[in-house]
Write a protein that holds these residues in place. Sequence first.
Motif, mmCIF file in Angstrom:
data_model
loop_
_atom_site.group_PDB
_atom_site.id
_atom_site.type_symbol
_atom_site.label_atom_id
_atom_site.label_comp_id
_atom_site.label_asym_id
_atom_site.label_seq_id
_atom_site.Cartn_x
_atom_site.Cartn_y
_atom_site.Cartn_z
ATOM 1 N N ARG A 173 -1.109 -2.005 6.837
ATOM 2 C CA ARG A 173 -1.324 -1.600 5.457
ATOM 3 C C ARG A 173 -2.262 -0.409 5.518
ATOM 4 O O ARG A 173 -3.357 -0.503 6.070
ATOM 5 C CB ARG A 173 -1.936 -2.792 4.699
ATOM 6 C CG ARG A 173 -2.358 -2.560 3.288
ATOM 7 C CD ARG A 173 -1.256 -2.228 2.311
ATOM 8 N NE ARG A 173 -0.075 -3.064 2.383
ATOM 9 C CZ ARG A 173 1.056 -2.780 1.715
ATOM 10 N NH1 ARG A 173 1.136 -1.730 0.927
ATOM 11 N NH2 ARG A 173 2.104 -3.561 1.835
ATOM 12 N N PHE A 174 -1.815 0.736 5.041
ATOM 13 C CA PHE A 174 -2.596 1.970 5.117
ATOM 14 C C PHE A 174 -3.101 2.303 3.715
ATOM 15 O O PHE A 174 -2.310 2.487 2.796
ATOM 16 C CB PHE A 174 -1.707 3.103 5.639
ATOM 17 C CG PHE A 174 -2.467 4.335 6.061
ATOM 18 C CD1 PHE A 174 -2.565 4.674 7.401
ATOM 19 C CD2 PHE A 174 -3.084 5.154 5.115
ATOM 20 C CE1 PHE A 174 -3.271 5.801 7.798
ATOM 21 C CE2 PHE A 174 -3.799 6.274 5.510
ATOM 22 C CZ PHE A 174 -3.888 6.604 6.845
ATOM 23 N N GLY A 189 -2.932 5.400 -3.044
ATOM 24 C CA GLY A 189 -2.311 4.083 -3.033
ATOM 25 C C GLY A 189 -2.221 3.554 -1.625
ATOM 26 O O GLY A 189 -2.552 4.248 -0.669
ATOM 27 N N SER A 190 -1.762 2.330 -1.541
ATOM 28 C CA SER A 190 -1.690 1.696 -0.236
ATOM 29 C C SER A 190 -0.231 1.553 0.161
ATOM 30 O O SER A 190 0.640 1.268 -0.671
ATOM 31 C CB SER A 190 -2.463 0.381 -0.338
ATOM 32 O OG SER A 190 -1.755 -0.689 0.148
ATOM 33 N N HIS A 197 0.498 9.397 6.457
ATOM 34 C CA HIS A 197 0.109 8.069 6.953
ATOM 35 C C HIS A 197 0.572 7.880 8.397
ATOM 36 O O HIS A 197 -0.182 7.420 9.246
ATOM 37 C CB HIS A 197 0.699 6.980 6.037
ATOM 38 C CG HIS A 197 0.495 7.295 4.583
ATOM 39 N ND1 HIS A 197 1.521 7.602 3.735
ATOM 40 C CD2 HIS A 197 -0.662 7.433 3.883
ATOM 41 C CE1 HIS A 197 1.022 7.889 2.539
ATOM 42 N NE2 HIS A 197 -0.289 7.798 2.598
ATOM 43 N N ILE A 198 1.813 8.257 8.664
ATOM 44 C CA ILE A 198 2.340 8.140 10.033
ATOM 45 C C ILE A 198 1.609 9.111 10.951
ATOM 46 O O ILE A 198 1.210 8.750 12.059
ATOM 47 C CB ILE A 198 3.868 8.394 10.055
ATOM 48 C CG1 ILE A 198 4.574 7.217 9.386
ATOM 49 C CG2 ILE A 198 4.370 8.600 11.481
ATOM 50 C CD1 ILE A 198 6.071 7.407 9.185
ATOM 51 N N THR A 256 8.385 3.962 10.062
ATOM 52 C CA THR A 256 8.765 3.984 8.654
ATOM 53 C C THR A 256 7.504 3.821 7.817
ATOM 54 O O THR A 256 6.522 3.237 8.272
ATOM 55 C CB THR A 256 9.754 2.853 8.264
ATOM 56 O OG1 THR A 256 9.221 1.605 8.674
ATOM 57 C CG2 THR A 256 11.112 3.046 8.896
ATOM 58 N N CYS A 257 7.549 4.370 6.629
ATOM 59 C CA CYS A 257 6.454 4.212 5.678
ATOM 60 C C CYS A 257 7.084 4.069 4.308
ATOM 61 O O CYS A 257 8.135 4.656 4.038
ATOM 62 C CB CYS A 257 5.522 5.422 5.715
ATOM 63 S SG CYS A 257 4.123 5.274 4.552
#
Length: 87
Positions: free
Chosen positions: A30-31, A36-37, A62-63, A48-49
């Motif tokens: 969970r990033f 947002g998360s 995020h990745i 994948t995100c």
Amino acid sequence: MYSSLISKVEKAKRYAEEPQRVSFESFDVRFRGDNGSHRVSLKGDEWTCECEHFHTSGLCAHIMAMQRLFAVNLNKAQRFTTEHVPA
Ligand SMILES: [Zn+2]
């Protein structure tokens, strides 16, 4: 018995100082981004995100952050995912 446990703890400490011994094959995290998360996943060499940017371009901050954070634990293909150019 007890001395055997101590030697395991010593070994664990030595291993923990050598993070390159660990290579990720898959995980889900969970990033918490600024807006947002998002759930970021790695399966084999595939990232994948669930964020919007990943769905449109195949890559996102995020990745890229995960690739920097865990570079030592990722293989070359996992570290250098390239952005998809939408057709
Ligand atoms: Zn993302």
